[in-house]
Design an enzyme around this catalytic site. Structure first.
Site, mmCIF file in Angstrom:
data_model
loop_
_atom_site.group_PDB
_atom_site.id
_atom_site.type_symbol
_atom_site.label_atom_id
_atom_site.label_comp_id
_atom_site.label_asym_id
_atom_site.label_seq_id
_atom_site.Cartn_x
_atom_site.Cartn_y
_atom_site.Cartn_z
ATOM 1 N N LYS A 20 0.602 -1.222 -0.034
ATOM 2 C CA LYS A 20 0.052 0.002 -0.156
ATOM 3 C C LYS A 20 0.946 1.309 0.068
ATOM 4 C CE LYS A 20 -3.192 -0.854 3.164
ATOM 5 N NZ LYS A 20 -4.491 -0.721 3.997
ATOM 6 N N LYS A 22 4.111 1.532 -0.919
ATOM 7 C CA LYS A 22 4.772 1.540 -2.223
ATOM 8 C C LYS A 22 3.853 2.040 -3.433
ATOM 9 C CE LYS A 22 8.190 -1.781 -0.973
ATOM 10 N NZ LYS A 22 9.109 -3.247 -1.553
ATOM 11 N N SER A 51 -13.691 -16.232 4.909
ATOM 12 C CA SER A 51 -13.342 -16.349 3.306
ATOM 13 C C SER A 51 -12.216 -17.333 2.842
ATOM 14 C CB SER A 51 -13.121 -14.814 2.748
ATOM 15 O OG SER A 51 -13.898 -13.761 3.205
ATOM 16 N N ARG A 77 -5.622 -3.379 -4.562
ATOM 17 C CA ARG A 77 -6.451 -2.623 -5.748
ATOM 18 C C ARG A 77 -6.118 -1.462 -6.093
ATOM 19 N NH1 ARG A 77 -12.396 -4.309 -4.014
ATOM 20 N NH2 ARG A 77 -12.044 -6.370 -4.916
ATOM 21 N N GLU A 139 -2.171 -10.600 -4.938
ATOM 22 C CA GLU A 139 -2.995 -10.294 -6.221
ATOM 23 C C GLU A 139 -3.395 -8.857 -6.121
ATOM 24 O OE1 GLU A 139 -6.724 -12.479 -8.076
ATOM 25 O OE2 GLU A 139 -7.524 -10.648 -6.624
ATOM 26 N N GLU A 154 -22.179 -4.843 -7.622
ATOM 27 C CA GLU A 154 -22.506 -6.334 -8.084
ATOM 28 C C GLU A 154 -21.731 -7.016 -6.766
ATOM 29 O OE1 GLU A 154 -21.358 -10.225 -10.176
ATOM 30 O OE2 GLU A 154 -20.209 -9.167 -8.868
HETATM 31 P P1 0O2 Z 1 -13.080 -11.164 -2.551
HETATM 32 O O1 0O2 Z 1 -12.028 -10.800 -1.438
HETATM 33 O O2 0O2 Z 1 -14.330 -11.095 -2.286
HETATM 34 O O3 0O2 Z 1 -12.811 -9.949 -4.065
HETATM 35 P P2 0O2 Z 1 -10.016 -16.850 -7.691
HETATM 36 O O4 0O2 Z 1 -8.796 -15.704 -7.599
HETATM 37 O O5 0O2 Z 1 -9.239 -18.181 -7.541
HETATM 38 O O6 0O2 Z 1 -11.050 -16.819 -7.065
HETATM 39 P P3 0O2 Z 1 -9.497 -16.856 -10.714
HETATM 40 O O7 0O2 Z 1 -10.300 -17.015 -11.857
HETATM 41 O O8 0O2 Z 1 -8.265 -17.613 -10.314
HETATM 42 O O9 0O2 Z 1 -10.376 -16.914 -9.150
HETATM 43 O O10 0O2 Z 1 -9.183 -15.410 -10.138
HETATM 44 P P4 0O2 Z 1 -9.813 -13.934 -10.908
HETATM 45 O O11 0O2 Z 1 -11.213 -14.317 -11.408
HETATM 46 O O12 0O2 Z 1 -8.861 -13.505 -11.557
HETATM 47 O O13 0O2 Z 1 -9.991 -13.051 -9.501
HETATM 48 C C1 0O2 Z 1 -11.104 -13.313 -8.423
HETATM 49 C C2 0O2 Z 1 -11.111 -11.842 -7.723
HETATM 50 O O14 0O2 Z 1 -11.679 -11.082 -8.996
HETATM 51 C C3 0O2 Z 1 -12.356 -12.069 -7.132
HETATM 52 O O15 0O2 Z 1 -12.011 -12.196 -5.821
HETATM 53 C C4 0O2 Z 1 -12.975 -10.616 -6.987
HETATM 54 O O16 0O2 Z 1 -12.469 -9.695 -6.266
HETATM 55 C C5 0O2 Z 1 -12.817 -10.512 -8.573
HETATM 56 N N1 0O2 Z 1 -13.896 -10.828 -9.614
HETATM 57 C C6 0O2 Z 1 -13.762 -11.776 -10.387
HETATM 58 N N2 0O2 Z 1 -15.057 -11.974 -10.954
HETATM 59 C C7 0O2 Z 1 -15.860 -10.852 -10.567
HETATM 60 C C8 0O2 Z 1 -17.260 -10.558 -10.622
HETATM 61 O O17 0O2 Z 1 -18.040 -11.192 -11.418
HETATM 62 N N3 0O2 Z 1 -17.911 -9.498 -9.611
HETATM 63 C C9 0O2 Z 1 -16.973 -8.852 -8.735
HETATM 64 N N4 0O2 Z 1 -17.679 -7.947 -8.192
HETATM 65 N N5 0O2 Z 1 -15.606 -9.312 -8.622
HETATM 66 C C10 0O2 Z 1 -15.298 -10.078 -9.689
HETATM 67 P P5 0O2 Z 1 -13.104 -13.138 -4.673
HETATM 68 O O18 0O2 Z 1 -12.282 -14.486 -4.470
HETATM 69 O O19 0O2 Z 1 -14.420 -13.038 -5.008
HETATM 70 O O20 0O2 Z 1 -12.653 -12.360 -3.170
HETATM 71 P P1 0O2 Z 2 -6.825 10.245 1.288
HETATM 72 O O1 0O2 Z 2 -5.831 11.727 1.654
HETATM 73 O O2 0O2 Z 2 -7.956 10.163 2.122
HETATM 74 O O3 0O2 Z 2 -6.843 10.155 -0.161
HETATM 75 P P2 0O2 Z 2 -5.197 3.003 5.553
HETATM 76 O O4 0O2 Z 2 -3.917 2.301 5.064
HETATM 77 O O5 0O2 Z 2 -5.821 2.796 6.706
HETATM 78 O O6 0O2 Z 2 -4.527 4.450 5.294
HETATM 79 P P3 0O2 Z 2 -7.092 1.761 4.479
HETATM 80 O O7 0O2 Z 2 -7.529 1.073 5.576
HETATM 81 O O8 0O2 Z 2 -6.591 0.929 3.101
HETATM 82 O O9 0O2 Z 2 -6.368 2.972 4.567
HETATM 83 O O10 0O2 Z 2 -8.516 2.478 3.921
HETATM 84 P P4 0O2 Z 2 -9.420 2.230 2.587
HETATM 85 O O11 0O2 Z 2 -11.018 2.419 2.994
HETATM 86 O O12 0O2 Z 2 -8.970 0.908 1.956
HETATM 87 O O13 0O2 Z 2 -8.933 3.341 1.682
HETATM 88 C C1 0O2 Z 2 -7.606 3.516 1.098
HETATM 89 C C2 0O2 Z 2 -7.501 4.851 0.391
HETATM 90 O O14 0O2 Z 2 -8.416 5.026 -0.536
HETATM 91 C C3 0O2 Z 2 -8.056 6.129 1.506
HETATM 92 O O15 0O2 Z 2 -7.125 7.380 1.237
HETATM 93 C C4 0O2 Z 2 -9.697 6.510 0.910
HETATM 94 O O16 0O2 Z 2 -9.929 7.848 1.171
HETATM 95 C C5 0O2 Z 2 -9.423 5.902 -0.375
HETATM 96 N N1 0O2 Z 2 -10.738 5.659 -0.943
HETATM 97 C C6 0O2 Z 2 -11.683 4.506 -0.754
HETATM 98 N N2 0O2 Z 2 -12.591 4.531 -1.465
HETATM 99 C C7 0O2 Z 2 -12.413 5.561 -2.294
HETATM 100 C C8 0O2 Z 2 -13.455 6.055 -3.466
HETATM 101 O O17 0O2 Z 2 -14.384 5.546 -3.712
HETATM 102 N N3 0O2 Z 2 -12.936 7.166 -4.199
HETATM 103 C C9 0O2 Z 2 -11.453 7.729 -3.519
HETATM 104 N N4 0O2 Z 2 -11.282 8.859 -4.477
HETATM 105 N N5 0O2 Z 2 -10.908 7.595 -2.771
HETATM 106 C C10 0O2 Z 2 -11.301 6.275 -2.022
HETATM 107 P P5 0O2 Z 2 -6.028 7.522 1.727
HETATM 108 O O18 0O2 Z 2 -4.806 6.918 1.344
HETATM 109 O O19 0O2 Z 2 -6.060 7.713 3.192
HETATM 110 O O20 0O2 Z 2 -5.528 8.941 1.494
#
Ligand code: 0O2
Ligand code: 0O2
Length: 222
Positions: A20, A22, A51, A77, A139, A154
């Site tokens: 995160k 980096k 999960s 992500r 990932e 979704e």
């Molecule tokens: P989470 O943490 O709930 O997101 P695998 O990684 O083994 O499940 P595969 O095909 O090897 O399956 O990997 P893939 O499809 O590259 O990546 C799976 C992840 O992609 C999912 O994680 C989701 O985060 C996202 N993803 C894939 N398809 C969809 C989709 O149809 N809708 C949404 N919203 N996300 C998707 P997990 O396992 O659901 O975990």
């Molecule tokens: P800034 O200055 O707010 O942009 P942490 O490691 O505790 O700092 P964590 O727990 O991973 O962060 O938090 P989260 O919820 O995953 O969000 C990480 C960063 O993504 C935060 O910014 C959020 O403000 C930002 N974020 C989350 N959702 C959204 C979104 O929908 N839109 C936008 N633009 N930003 C989003 P930072 O890094 O705290 O800094």
């Protein structure tokens, strides 16, 4: 059999925290050089134990094979404004010395049946522990803000319906995925225009003290 989940997950926690920092650092460097910033924001999580257990059952992954076979225990992500930014970020990550991209899945060119689009990388990432180095899998999902909006919605509907969407909902989701795709296309078409405006804006901010000390534009202070 894994007994101590805390111990098992510790290197993954460390990897997510480091990555995160980096990945957010990349954003900062672009901003400081006054270049178009290809990363909008970064989030990360370690997969919760329940999960991991559900997925291992579903995929028939033995618990002593998790390290090798479950690649998303550490998940990052990266959200981008434009589809072009995704390719720039992928290119950047491929050349880094601190991680090794071992799998690429392009669900942008080949969207999933659900309508899901994103670019997935699986990386090998070395974590430094007190008893030596451990290479873990992580990932990285890279997507536009529009793809993220769709996937987030979704995903929450998935919880409600456990993946068994009523036909009408599935159809609406597919149509909204198409709308999100068109939104990305439109934004790409006017990308130059948008980026020029963003450059002007960030240039102005830079001169007046940057992101942390926002000031009103000159005209409004006079
Ligand atoms: P989470 O943490 O709930 O997101 P695998 O990684 O083994 O499940 P595969 O095909 O090897 O399956 O990997 P893939 O499809 O590259 O990546 C799976 C992840 O992609 C999912 O994680 C989701 O985060 C996202 N993803 C894939 N398809 C969809 C989709 O149809 N809708 C949404 N919203 N996300 C998707 P997990 O396992 O659901 O975990
Ligand atoms: P800034 O200055 O707010 O942009 P942490 O490691 O505790 O700092 P964590 O727990 O991973 O962060 O938090 P989260 O919820 O995953 O969000 C990480 C960063 O993504 C935060 O910014 C959020 O403000 C930002 N974020 C989350 N959702 C959204 C979104 O929908 N839109 C936008 N633009 N930003 C989003 P930072 O890094 O705290 O800094």
């Amino acid at each position: 059999m894994i007994r101590d989940w805390e111990e098992f997950l510790a290197p993954y926690e460390q990897a997510v925290s480091e990555l995160k920092v980096k990945l957010r650092g990349i954003r900062k460097q672009y901003r400081e050089q006054n270049k178009h910033v290809p990363i909008e924001f970064v989030t990360g999580r370690v997969k919760p134990v329940d999960s991991i257990l559900t997925k291992s059952k579903l995929r028939g992954i033995a618990l002593d094979r998790l390290e090798e076979e479950m690649s998303d225990i550490a998940g990052l992500r990266i959200m981008c404004q434009f589809v072009e930014d995704i390719h720039q970020v992928v290119e950047l990550l491929r050349t880094r010395k601190d991680m090794k991209v071992i799998i690429e899945r392009d669900y942008i060119t080949n969207k999933k049946a659900s309508g899901y689009r994103s670019y997935h990388l699986v990386i090998e990432y070395p974590v430094q522990l007190i008893d030596g180095e451990k290479i873990i899998l992580a990932e990285i999902q890279i997507r536009t803000l529009a793809m993220n909006f769709w996937a987030t919605i979704e995903h929450s509907l998935n919880y409600k319906y456990q993946g068994e969407f009523p036909a009408e909902i599935s159809e609406r989701l597919r149509r909204s995925a198409e709308a999100a795709y068109q939104l990305d296309e439109e934004m790409s078409n006017i990308r130059e225009e948008i980026q020029e405006a963003q450059r002007l804006f960030s240039h102005g901010k830079g001169k007046r003290g940057g992101h942390d000390t926002p000031k009103l534009p000159k005209e409004e202070t006079e």
